[in-house]
Design an enzyme around this catalytic site. Structure first.
Site: not given
Ligand code: EPZ
Length: 422
Positions: A23, A117, A122, A309, A401
């Site tokens: 996904k 969310c 996020r 996850d 989803r």
């Molecule tokens: C991806 O989300 C996945 N979603 C998430 O899976 C997964 O939990 C996450 O990566 C962590 O592995 C998709 O790939 C669609 P991040 P993403 O940016 O990219 C902080 C699922 O269940 N951050 O790696 O949104 C954030 O708050 C979903 O399939 C900032 O601070 O995650 C978090 O603490 C849930 N500023 C950390 O980084 C930003 O601009 C990691 O988030 C972006 C992120």
């Protein structure tokens, strides 16, 4: 009328499961297809609602799309930078990849942001920092992000990611593939899904190097052409079915798995005493001897650490261990909304500060519970399979989803799961 999943628990499952395409790759690959000038074919695309939402969105942009038997064909020749401040774009968080794709292709984009969310905050500040570093003007107006390149083309730059972020790393790659010069992303995320997106883009003619390490170099190119690409197997879906097999399985084989992608998860199961056999591209779980099942201490980290996850899907199994387990989710400390639902089913679990405490063995009984996010939903499905009696799960659109055909898959293993409308 609301849809609910009803599980008559306590059954032992056996058989085979084949894992779908990832996904978290697909939701980035589909926006990336519009960057090509000719037809892109994606194979092994999972049949999940997020994919159907993204198909609707790129059709609104002018792409001609067909999706049959897991193969998605996108003709992007007539795609234009349609402004999407609201509407379908808000139905999934990953629609933010259209910011990078449209900015990279057209130098402009208007993309609405999804609502909140249940994982906690996020932000997308790192995505925006990357776009601005490439020379884009970025403003958020009424919940929609407006992006515009200040120059004829985006200009390559060096970007240091303050936090390791999957989404920001992919989004900056999408924006940078046609920028002028060589862009360097430091402290980049290393998830397999990022490698998958870079593989597609390089097959389109992009020049991306170093993906999978924390320094990625992107040499801008003038155009991107069509190609064919297969989506990697979903490591989180694999981990979810492995958790199911360990919790209620007698002998289950999970096929189409890249076991390297779940090394940290498998090693935890090994430590706990789960009987797991690793094959070439499959994993077999034999019946767990719960008298020998050890508790565990789990801390989530960015890849290749233990995936955030998978902390929810492994929790029901921890409820069967002999002792107290601890989970600390360093990525999303707020990812705890499944705990009160498990407690309603009789689980001895609690949240003390940033630590989730899970006491085993806990006997679970069926109850009406609510999914708060995709993986929380998966966790409740596993708990329902384990519990005596009937479990009803609401908010199941989260589950649909991310897990294609989960009800038929579980019933094919001998479960008693059905979808009702009440
Ligand atoms: C991806 O989300 C996945 N979603 C998430 O899976 C997964 O939990 C996450 O990566 C962590 O592995 C998709 O790939 C669609 P991040 P993403 O940016 O990219 C902080 C699922 O269940 N951050 O790696 O949104 C954030 O708050 C979903 O399939 C900032 O601070 O995650 C978090 O603490 C849930 N500023 C950390 O980084 C930003 O601009 C990691 O988030 C972006 C992120």
């Amino acid at each position: 009328m609301t849809k609910k999943i009803v599980i008559n628990g306590g059954k032992k499952l056996s058989g085979e499961v084949s894992i779908s395409g990832a996904k978290n790759s697909a939701v980035a690959l589909i926006p990336a297809t519009i960057m090509a000038d000719s037809t892109v074919i994606l194979e092994d695309v999972p049949d999940i609602s997020d994919v159907h939402s993204l198909i609707e969105i790129i059709r609104e942009m002018g792409a001609v799309v067909t999706f049959e038997d897991g193969t998605l064909t996108v003709d992007p020749a007539n795609v234009f930078a349609k402004k999407m401040p609201t509407g379908k774009i808000q139905s999934l968080r990953a629609s933010y990849y259209f910011m990078g794709a449209l900015l990279g292709k057209f130098g402009e984009a208007v993309v609405g942001l999804p609502g909140g969310c249940h994982l906690g905050p996020r932000p997308i500040d790192l995505h925006i920092k990357g776009f601005e570093a490439l020379g884009a003007q970025v403003e958020t107006i009424n919940g929609a992000v407006h992006l515009e390149s200040k120059n004829e083309r985006l200009l390559a730059t060096r970007i240091f990611m303050d936090t390791v972020s999957v989404g920001a790393t992919i989004n900056v790659i999408l924006a940078a593939v046609r920028a002028q010069g060589v862009t360097v992303i430091e402290n980049a995320a290393r998830e397999p899904e990022i490698i998958d997106v870079a593989t597609l883009l390089n097959n389109m003619g992009a020049k991306i190097r170093g993906v999978g390490t924390n320094v990625i170099r992107i040499q801008g190119v003038d155009e991107l052409h069509g190609c064919r690409h297969s989506v990697i197997p979903d490591r989180i879906e694999a981990g979810t079915y492995i958790s199911i097999a360990a919790a209620v399985g007698e002998n289950i084989t999970i096929k189409n798995v890249i076991t390297d992608h779940i090394d940290s998860f498998i090693s935890k199961l090994d430590e706990m005493g789960v009987d797991i056999t690793i094959g070439e591209d499959w994993v077999r779980i034999n019946k767990t001897d719960f008298t020998q099942l050890e508790p565990s201490k789990i801390k989530t980290f960015a890849y290749p650490g233990f995936a955030t996850d998978l902390q929810q899907p492994i929790t029901p199994l921890l409820l069967m261990a002999n002792g107290t387990s601890e989970i600390i989710d360093t990525i999303y400390p707020g990812r705890i909304n499944h705990i009160p639902e498990l407690v309603r089913m009789g689980a001895k679990a609690s949240v003390e500060g940033d630590v989730i405490l899970v006491q085993g063995p806990s006997k679970l009984t069926g109850a009406e519970v609510a999914a708060s996010d995709l993986r929380a939903g998966a966790c409740l499905v596993i708990a329902g399979l384990m519990a005596e009696g009937e479990t009803k799960i609401t908010n199941i659109e989260y589950i649909l989803r991310g897990y294609s055909d989960i009800i038929n898959t579980l019933n094919s293993l001998g479960a008693d799961v059905r979808l009702i409308e009440e």
